[in-house]
Write a protein that holds these residues in place. Structure first.
Motif, PDB file in Angstrom:
ATOM      1  N   ALA A   3       4.827  41.511 -34.700  1.00 24.68           N
ATOM      2  CA  ALA A   3       5.352  40.270 -35.262  1.00 24.68           C
ATOM      3  C   ALA A   3       4.378  39.701 -36.290  1.00 24.68           C
ATOM      4  O   ALA A   3       3.490  38.919 -35.958  1.00 24.68           O
ATOM      5  CB  ALA A   3       5.635  39.260 -34.160  1.00 24.68           C
ATOM      6  N   VAL A   4       4.538  40.125 -37.552  1.00 25.40           N
ATOM      7  CA  VAL A   4       3.735  39.620 -38.665  1.00 25.40           C
ATOM      8  C   VAL A   4       4.650  39.387 -39.854  1.00 25.40           C
ATOM      9  O   VAL A   4       5.679  40.048 -39.998  1.00 25.40           O
ATOM     10  CB  VAL A   4       2.598  40.597 -39.060  1.00 25.40           C
ATOM     11  N   LEU A   5       4.246  38.454 -40.700  1.00 21.98           N
ATOM     12  CA  LEU A   5       5.001  38.206 -41.919  1.00 21.98           C
ATOM     13  C   LEU A   5       4.815  39.362 -42.886  1.00 21.98           C
ATOM     14  O   LEU A   5       3.721  39.928 -42.999  1.00 21.98           O
ATOM     15  CB  LEU A   5       4.531  36.910 -42.574  1.00 21.98           C
ATOM     16  N   ALA A   6       5.871  39.715 -43.587  1.00 23.08           N
ATOM     17  CA  ALA A   6       5.809  40.777 -44.591  1.00 23.08           C
ATOM     18  C   ALA A   6       4.990  40.298 -45.796  1.00 23.08           C
ATOM     19  O   ALA A   6       4.969  39.111 -46.121  1.00 23.08           O
ATOM     20  CB  ALA A   6       7.216  41.161 -45.035  1.00 23.08           C
ATOM     21  N   GLU A   7       4.334  41.248 -46.426  1.00 26.06           N
ATOM     22  CA  GLU A   7       3.588  40.997 -47.662  1.00 26.06           C
ATOM     23  C   GLU A   7       4.063  42.003 -48.695  1.00 26.06           C
ATOM     24  O   GLU A   7       4.197  43.194 -48.397  1.00 26.06           O
ATOM     25  CB  GLU A   7       2.091  41.160 -47.429  1.00 26.06           C
ATOM     26  N   GLY A  74      14.861  35.788 -31.645  1.00 26.89           N
ATOM     27  CA  GLY A  74      13.935  35.148 -30.717  1.00 26.89           C
ATOM     28  C   GLY A  74      12.728  34.623 -31.454  1.00 26.89           C
ATOM     29  O   GLY A  74      12.728  34.488 -32.670  1.00 26.89           O
ATOM     30  N   ARG A  75      11.686  34.375 -30.673  1.00 25.37           N
ATOM     31  CA  ARG A  75      10.475  33.781 -31.234  1.00 25.37           C
ATOM     32  C   ARG A  75       9.261  34.363 -30.532  1.00 25.37           C
ATOM     33  O   ARG A  75       9.273  34.597 -29.326  1.00 25.37           O
ATOM     34  CB  ARG A  75      10.524  32.271 -31.044  1.00 25.37           C
ATOM     35  N   VAL A  76       8.213  34.593 -31.309  1.00 18.30           N
ATOM     36  CA  VAL A  76       6.917  35.033 -30.784  1.00 18.30           C
ATOM     37  C   VAL A  76       5.882  34.075 -31.378  1.00 18.30           C
ATOM     38  O   VAL A  76       5.586  34.137 -32.570  1.00 18.30           O
ATOM     39  CB  VAL A  76       6.595  36.492 -31.181  1.00 18.30           C
ATOM     40  N   GLY A  77       5.389  33.154 -30.556  1.00 22.42           N
ATOM     41  CA  GLY A  77       4.469  32.143 -31.072  1.00 22.42           C
ATOM     42  C   GLY A  77       5.175  31.286 -32.102  1.00 22.42           C
ATOM     43  O   GLY A  77       6.269  30.779 -31.866  1.00 22.42           O
ATOM     44  N   ASP A  78       4.570  31.159 -33.279  1.00 19.20           N
ATOM     45  CA  ASP A  78       5.159  30.368 -34.361  1.00 19.20           C
ATOM     46  C   ASP A  78       6.220  31.138 -35.141  1.00 19.20           C
ATOM     47  O   ASP A  78       6.980  30.553 -35.895  1.00 19.20           O
ATOM     48  CB  ASP A  78       4.069  29.912 -35.339  1.00 19.20           C
TER      49      ASP A  78
END
Length: 114
Positions: A3-7, A74-78
């Motif tokens: 779960a990381v934002l794409a770059e 869903g959600r993982v942390g923020d």
């Protein structure tokens, strides 16, 4: 997928910060209320702005921008975890069903079922 934002440099795409765009254009760029963006639930549809690295007809890289719908899973942390609900026009490298991680500040619209 982690779960990381794409770059764009790593993944070939990333999401625009809708709050930054709204701050620059407050009268012409509407956003859903912050509370609604902070409390999304599974199965809601949200629209995000994707910046996608593509190649033009001369082989030069360019960035295409598309607004696409994502189903909240869903959600993982923020981070929200979602699934892309449509294919972009600019590339075949991204397809519906792809996992998308995003934050409330990326959401430009929330589909309200009637």
């Amino acid at each position: 997928m982690e779960a990381v934002l794409a770059e764009i440099d790593r993944d070939g795409w990333e999401l625009d910060d809708a709050e930054a765009i709204h701050a620059e254009h407050p009268t012409s760029f509407w956003l859903p209320p912050r509370e609604a963006r902070n409390t999304l639930q599974a199965q809601q549809l949200v629209k995000l702005i994707f910046r996608i690295l593509t190649t033009d007809e001369h082989g030069s890289e360019e960035v295409s921008v598309e607004r696409m719908w994502v189903i909240v899973k869903g959600r993982v942390g923020d981070l929200y975890i979602g699934q892309l609900d449509n294919d972009p026009y600019c590339t075949d490298a991204i397809k519906a069903g792809m996992e998308v991680c995003f934050l409330p500040n990326h959401v430009i619209d929330i589909y309200e079922q009637s």
